[in-house]
Design a protein around this motif. Structure first.
Motif, PDB file in Angstrom:
ATOM      1  N   LEU A 120       0.850  -1.177   0.000  1.00 10.61           N
ATOM      2  CA  LEU A 120       0.000   0.000   0.000  1.00 10.61           C
ATOM      3  C   LEU A 120       0.895   1.241   0.000  1.00 10.61           C
ATOM      4  N   GLN A 121       0.624   2.143  -0.897  1.00 10.72           N
ATOM      5  CA  GLN A 121       1.415   3.365  -0.967  1.00 10.72           C
ATOM      6  C   GLN A 121       0.515   4.564  -0.727  1.00 10.72           C
ATOM      7  N   PHE A 122       0.996   5.439   0.144  1.00 10.38           N
ATOM      8  CA  PHE A 122       0.242   6.607   0.581  1.00 10.38           C
ATOM      9  C   PHE A 122       0.123   7.629  -0.540  1.00 10.38           C
ATOM     10  N   LEU A 123      -1.118   8.063  -0.773  1.00 13.83           N
ATOM     11  CA  LEU A 123      -1.372   9.096  -1.774  1.00 13.83           C
ATOM     12  C   LEU A 123      -1.460  10.477  -1.124  1.00 13.83           C
ATOM     13  N   PHE A 124      -2.447  10.661  -0.269  1.00 16.46           N
ATOM     14  CA  PHE A 124      -2.601  11.928   0.451  1.00 16.46           C
ATOM     15  C   PHE A 124      -3.560  11.760   1.622  1.00 16.46           C
ATOM     16  N   GLU A 125      -3.521  12.794   2.484  1.00 16.54           N
ATOM     17  CA  GLU A 125      -4.385  12.818   3.665  1.00 16.54           C
ATOM     18  C   GLU A 125      -5.050  14.190   3.766  1.00 16.54           C
ATOM     19  N   TYR A 126      -6.327  14.157   4.138  1.00 15.70           N
ATOM     20  CA  TYR A 126      -7.082  15.392   4.309  1.00 15.70           C
ATOM     21  C   TYR A 126      -7.664  15.464   5.717  1.00 15.70           C
ATOM     22  N   PHE A 127      -7.684  16.663   6.240  1.00 16.10           N
ATOM     23  CA  PHE A 127      -8.315  16.931   7.534  1.00 16.10           C
ATOM     24  C   PHE A 127      -8.914  18.329   7.466  1.00 16.10           C
ATOM     25  N   SER A 128     -10.173  18.440   7.854  1.00 26.73           N
ATOM     26  CA  SER A 128     -10.863  19.732   7.796  1.00 26.73           C
ATOM     27  C   SER A 128     -10.694  20.407   6.440  1.00 26.73           C
ATOM     28  N   GLU A 129     -10.898  19.642   5.410  1.00 25.06           N
ATOM     29  CA  GLU A 129     -10.894  20.124   4.021  1.00 25.06           C
ATOM     30  C   GLU A 129      -9.524  20.586   3.537  1.00 25.06           C
ATOM     31  N   THR A 130      -8.480  20.309   4.294  1.00 27.74           N
ATOM     32  CA  THR A 130      -7.127  20.728   3.930  1.00 27.74           C
ATOM     33  C   THR A 130      -6.238  19.511   3.742  1.00 27.74           C
ATOM     34  N   GLN A 131      -5.453  19.531   2.685  1.00 29.30           N
ATOM     35  CA  GLN A 131      -4.504  18.434   2.477  1.00 29.30           C
ATOM     36  C   GLN A 131      -3.349  18.599   3.455  1.00 29.30           C
ATOM     37  N   ARG A 132      -3.104  17.598   4.264  1.00 30.85           N
ATOM     38  CA  ARG A 132      -2.050  17.682   5.284  1.00 30.85           C
ATOM     39  C   ARG A 132      -0.754  17.031   4.828  1.00 30.85           C
ATOM     40  N   ASN A 133      -0.891  15.942   4.109  1.00 28.57           N
ATOM     41  CA  ASN A 133       0.296  15.223   3.649  1.00 28.57           C
ATOM     42  C   ASN A 133       0.045  14.739   2.234  1.00 28.57           C
ATOM     43  N   LYS A 134       1.129  14.616   1.476  1.00 31.25           N
ATOM     44  CA  LYS A 134       1.001  14.089   0.124  1.00 31.25           C
ATOM     45  C   LYS A 134       2.137  13.114  -0.111  1.00 31.25           C
TER      46      LYS A 134
END
Lengths: 112, 114
Positions: free
Chosen positions: B43-57
């Motif tokens: 599994l490879q991480f694409l991105f993470e969102y929190f409160s409508e904001t991208q936190r990590n990519k």
């Protein structure tokens, strides 16, 4: 670059015996580790976790061991049951929220 | 409590097309992350969102994008599809992005690019 490695693609164990799944990592900054189990056509299911401040965590038949100096993680399943047959993934994260680095998985077969 | 719901379960697209995948997190979960699973790559991480904001990519080309809505639901988009984009795309949710969270996965969307 694969920062989390599961070098055994598959493992077969007799029912009732111990299953040991191994995981190695390269990033010494990893501070939180999880194991997931995955059946075909389903998403991964959380099994057990361990923080880098511990070296062991138990939950029923599942125990995870962490050796920080060796950058090695292992999952022990005792006793193994046929329903445990699945692909097991280890995952690790640095203190950056929910960005996890996963291994490529080990397919466990428990033979009745 | 309903789990993470991903739609559709299966998609077949042609090279060059674009695709949008949808994810509804567990009720009350505000963090949503996306992963790509391909044979041999895990599994490879694409991105993470929190409160409508991208936190990590993760390390994916700009053709991969996502967004999160005010109700925490998320979508990911892949433009100009390539054969190598064929994969299982997994969405995961958690309460927030604090350390020590376990993430809960949906059953994924299987994308096939022909």
């Amino acid at each position: 670059d694969q920062q989390v490695k599961q070098n055994s693609p598959s493992l077969s164990v007799q029912e009732g015996r111990i299953s040991i799944l191994n995981c190695d990592y390269t990033n010494s900054m990893f501070d939180y580790f999880l194991w997931y189990k995955k059946y075909p056509a389903e998403g991964p299911t959380f099994l057990i976790s361990i923080s880098s401040i511990k070296d062991k965590n138990e939950d029923g038949r599942f125990t995870v061991f962490l050796n920080k100096s060796a950058k090695h993680l292992s999952l022990h399943i005792v006793p193994s049951q046929p329903g445990d047959s699945a692909v097991y993934f280890c995952a690790a994260s640095v203190n950056t929220g929910n960005q996890f680095y996963f291994g490529t998985g080990t397919s466990l077969t428990v033979i009745p | 409590k309903a789990g993470v719901t991903q739609t559709p379960r299966y998609l077949i697209k042609t090279r060059g097309q674009q695709v949008t995948l949808s994810c509804s997190p567990i009720s009350g979960h505000r963090s949503v992350s996306w992963y790509q699973q391909t044979p041999g790559q895990g599994l490879q991480f694409l991105f993470e969102y929190f409160s409508e904001t991208q936190r990590n990519k993760g390390n994916f080309p700009g053709r991969f994008s996502g967004r999160q809505f005010s109700n925490s639901r998320s979508e990911m988009n892949v433009s100009t599809l390539e054969l190598g984009d064929s994969a299982l795309y997994l969405c995961a949710s958690s309460l927030d992005y604090s350390v020590g969270q376990r993430i809960h996965f949906g059953n994924g969307t299987r994308l096939t690019v022909t």
